[in-house]
Write an enzyme that holds these catalytic residues in place. Structure first.
Site, short mmCIF file in Angstrom:
data_model
loop_
_atom_site.label_atom_id
_atom_site.label_comp_id
_atom_site.label_asym_id
_atom_site.label_seq_id
_atom_site.Cartn_x
_atom_site.Cartn_y
_atom_site.Cartn_z
N LYS A 1 -45.09 27.25 82.12
CA LYS A 1 -43.64 27.42 82.20
C LYS A 1 -42.91 26.39 81.34
O LYS A 1 -41.93 26.71 80.66
CB LYS A 1 -43.19 27.28 83.66
N GLN A 2 -43.38 25.14 81.37
CA GLN A 2 -42.67 24.06 80.71
C GLN A 2 -43.62 22.91 80.42
O GLN A 2 -44.78 22.92 80.83
CB GLN A 2 -41.52 23.57 81.61
N GLU B 1 -44.60 25.34 86.86
CA GLU B 1 -44.56 26.06 88.13
C GLU B 1 -45.14 27.47 88.06
O GLU B 1 -45.07 28.20 89.05
CB GLU B 1 -43.11 26.10 88.63
N TRP C 1 -36.15 16.32 90.67
CA TRP C 1 -36.74 15.26 89.84
C TRP C 1 -36.00 15.12 88.52
O TRP C 1 -36.15 14.10 87.82
CB TRP C 1 -38.22 15.53 89.61
N ASP C 2 -35.20 16.13 88.18
CA ASP C 2 -34.39 16.09 86.97
C ASP C 2 -33.60 14.78 86.88
O ASP C 2 -33.42 14.21 85.80
CB ASP C 2 -33.37 17.23 86.95
#
Length: 772
Positions: A598-599, A485, A347-348
């Site tokens: 995580k992000q 994640e 998806w980046d």
């Protein structure tokens, strides 16, 4: 030697001083050269132990004994070694007296100067300039000058093509062979190697010739075969203090482009043509092409040299990855600079990389979206395999669109651990649609939308209709993984649900727009997809009633159902670079029981849809989640930089920007050797243009609301809006914008809420009010 090899100014240069064998992989990634068709890592010509050299070509994948299809390491062509008697001069076998390499980002040239001493005290000076051509994507050159400083005698040069290449395996020291030898040629004037992938028989051909300028009397040149390596051996009598100039020409073709039957002829003909044109002419054309790219992509930050250099490094990598030659390939999470993530696209691409190309190189942006169209068949199969309808784009995608995420990971002891991302990280489906939405919004390319994009959007919407579950009076998406994640198998991830809603809304918008503007084309598409009225009705219902976990009292968006009931642990310590450290007692084994993430997840969502949420809500959620985000992904700091600028947390935003732009330059994640973090490069561009530059598309209109750090004297960049090239220069208190193009062209923009009308080639100065 061609004059084009002169160095650019210091702020365009990345420099390595001294040879550290343990940092070879790091510099090989940093010094990669490419053109979108191929990339060669910046390895040393002698291939010393500890090097992980590699040449990678867009779209060449293979599985063989690997666990999944992966990007194939192609035959190497930068082998070049110097021998005197039985000693090879190299940084490992000789004493390194001095060593310096310089990547000139403006010109796309890697410079090297090394002085080596053998055990008998003989000193060789080795200088090289390496170029992967921008004007001819299948061509490259290595220009070498050798000087024996304190001795005379017979030198032997080995310059070859290396087909003895393998990919990294799953475990340390494990290697996977993806190529078989097809043919070798060693004609009088050149060498040729042809190999093919083991699964699909995709052929890769490389031809090379090394030319010694003004060879001394008695020089001879012979071609030799060493297993799956073919080399030219040049032997000559060298005089002390005399410099000897070699030019190694390389051409590469693959059967992907339809050259199967004429592969050798095409490869060797190009080699001869480049040699005939000469170094000066080819270098001139390369520099002209590279200058055109920089003219469009360059961003100037005056007053902050650190920010300028970091940003340029990211822009350089976006430029050399530009997929201008082929709409059937995408950009992987590590570009073509290494084998991290097996060369797969995630998806980046749509969220972090695509925006740069949309605004700077829209034709390349279209190519990236065409890749999703050409892999739609694989996405349809993925959904079918999972028991759903429509298109489920792969979490990890190679060349076919079929899911390439491994189902299990292996530990050293052979035990297996289940990997759930392919099954649960389904937001990728809506992420692809978001990329189409963004592209059409900026370019106005409705031909692409109606001819290809609409089919993707409808099939993606069909997937969501089969994936949602009706519970009570709402629709839910259960058992998913969001961008964070750390937490698997969650229900109603806010990011996933909202993105799915956007997908459904956009499908309806396209349907009614086509019904009005392209009724015949819509009729044909409805017939092709067998789209039923009941599906349209369900699209309306689900898009309006899909659940979004939000607390009106606190104005907090709950990342997923049950998130707020987890252990409420915050980050309390950071490392020297300011990145969070896990609190005591927390690790990857138990972090899912906490609110640590995580992000960026919710924060990324709120930034993307900034117009749909109040400033107060964005501030509240930014503050809450920023204190709990570990930034264990290169995708995360830029999201917090962008949201920080959106809500006015400027100091943190600037720090997050530097973390993003220097992600690989300082090897922040200790894995730069695996390749450059592609998402971070796009995130750095977005932070500067969308964040500091304040350029956003809001409700279909181009809007500006910039803010500059105090030390920035000026920010200048170019972009394309609805097919028109624009230049903008932002100062403290004012900005100047110019629309370029033919007479009569006009455009309308919004600057801090005011409507500004632009006329072609007429710079417009606009006064800015101070923010915050």
């Amino acid at each position: 030697m061609a004059g084009g090899f002169s160095l650019s100014s210091d702020d365009w240069l990345i420099v390595e001083k001294g040879f550290n064998p343990k940092k070879q992989g790091y510099y090989e990634s940093l010094f990669a050269l490419g053109n979108g068709y191929l990339t060669v890592r910046g390895s040393l010509e002698e291939n010393p132990p500890g090097s992980y050299r590699g040449t990678y070509m867009a779209g060449i994948f293979d599985k063989a004994e690997g666990y999944v299809r992966e990007l194939v390491k192609a035959p190497g062509w930068n082998d070049f070694s110097i021998w005197f008697q039985n000693h090879r001069f190299s940084p490992v076998e000789s004493k390194v007296l001095s060593h310096e390499r310089i990547l000139d980002m403006r010109k796309g040239i890697l410079h090297r100067t090394t002085r080596l001493k053998d055990p008998q005290g003989r000193i060789i000076r080795f200088e090289s300039k390496r170029v992967v051509f921008a004007h001819q994507v299948r061509g490259a050159v290595v220009d070498v000058v050798i000087t024996p400083e304190n001795f005379s005698g017979n030198l032997r040069i080995y310059s070859g093509i290396n087909g003895d290449v393998t990919n990294l395996g799953y475990f340390p020291r494990e290697r996977v062979k993806h190529l078989n030898l097809v043919a070798m040629r060693r004609s009088q004037g050149q060498i040729y190697l042809e190999m093919e992938t083991r699964d699909d028989k995709t052929k890769i051909a490389v031809a090379a010739d090394t030319v010694l300028e003004n060879p001394p009397e008695g020089t001879y040149k012979v071609n030799r075969i060493y297993g799956e390596k073919v080399a030219q051996v040049i032997s000559f009598n060298a005089e002390k203090g005399q410099s000897y100039h070699f030019t190694k020409w390389v051409s590469t073709f693959t059967s992907r482009e339809g050259y199967d039957r004429q592969l050798e002829a095409a490869t060797t003909d190009l080699l001869r043509d480049m040699i005939y044109s000469g170094l000066t002419e080819n270098l001139k054309k390369h520099l002209e092409e590279r200058e055109k790219e920089w003219e469009q992509a360059e961003i100037t930050i005056k007053g902050d040299r650190k920010a300028q250099k970091g940003l340029r490094f990211n822009l350089y990598n976006l430029i050399i990855a530009k997929p201008h030659h082929d709409p059937t390939v995408s950009i992987g999470a590590k570009f073509l600079t290494g084998e991290g993530y097996k060369g797969h696209a995630f998806w980046d691409t749509e969220f972090f990389i695509l925006p740069f190309y949309i605004h700077v190189f829209p034709e390349e942006a279209k190519n990236l979206l065409m890749y999703r169209y050409y892999t739609l068949k694989g996405a349809l199969q993925n959904a079918k395999d999972m028991g759903y309808k429509g298109a489920k784009y792969a979490w990890e995608s190679a060349d076919t669109g079929l899911e390439t995420t491994p189902s299990y990971g292996l530990r050293e002891d052979g035990s297996m651990v289940k990997i759930f991302t392919a099954e649960e990280e389904v937001h990728i489906v809506a992420d692809v649609v978001a990329g189409i939405y963004a592209y059409v919004n900026v370019t106005g390319d409705y031909d692409f939308l109606y001819d290809q994009g609409a089919e993707i959007v409808f099939q993606a919407a069909r997937f969501w209709l089969s994936r949602v579950e009706k519970r009570r009076d709402r629709y839910e998406i259960r058992k998913v993984i969001g961008p964070d994640e750390f937490h698997e198998h969650v229900d109603n991830n806010a990011f996933t649900n909202y993105m799915a809603m956007l997908n459904l809304e956009y499908a309806l918008e396209i349907y009614y727009k086509m019904k009005k503007e392209r009724p015949g084309q819509l009729k044909a598409l409805v017939k092709k997809l067998k789209l039923k009225k009941q599906e349209l009705e369900k699209l309306k219902t689900v898009s309006k009633t899909i659940y979004f976990p939000y607390d009106q009292k606190t104005e907090l968006v709950e990342q997923f159902e049950g998130y707020f009931s987890l252990d409420n642990i915050k980050i309390s310590k950071t490392d020297r670079s300011g990145m969070p450290l896990f609190p005591r007692g927390i690790s990857g084994d138990n972090v899912e029981k906490t609110q640590l993430i995580k992000q960026a997840d919710v924060v990324l969502l709120l930034y993307i849809f900034a117009d749909r949420f109040s400033k107060k809500l964005k501030e509240t959620n930014y503050e809450y989640y920023e204190a709990r985000t570990m930034h264990e992904s290169s995708l995360s700091p830029c999201a917090y930089a962008l949201m920080g600028l959106e809500i006015g947390d400027h100091k943190k935003a600037y720090n997050y920007f530097l973390k993003t732009s220097y992600m690989d330059l300082i090897d922040a994640n200790k894995n730069a050797a695996d390749g450059i973090h592609a998402a971070a490069t796009g995130g750095a561009w977005q932070t500067v243009v969308h964040g500091f530059g304040g350029m956003r598309v809001r409700r279909g209109e181009l809007c500006f609301d910039p803010w500059l750090p105090k030390k920035w004297q000026e920010l200048a960049f170019n972009f394309i809006w609805k097919g028109c090239r624009c230049k903008v220069k932002i100062l403290h208190g004012s900005m100047v914008i110019q629309l370029e193009g033919g007479k009569g062209k006009t455009a309308q923009i919004h600057v801090q809420g005011k409507i500004i009308k632009l006329k072609a080639n007429c710079p417009t100065r606009i006064k800015l009010r101070r923010k915050y």
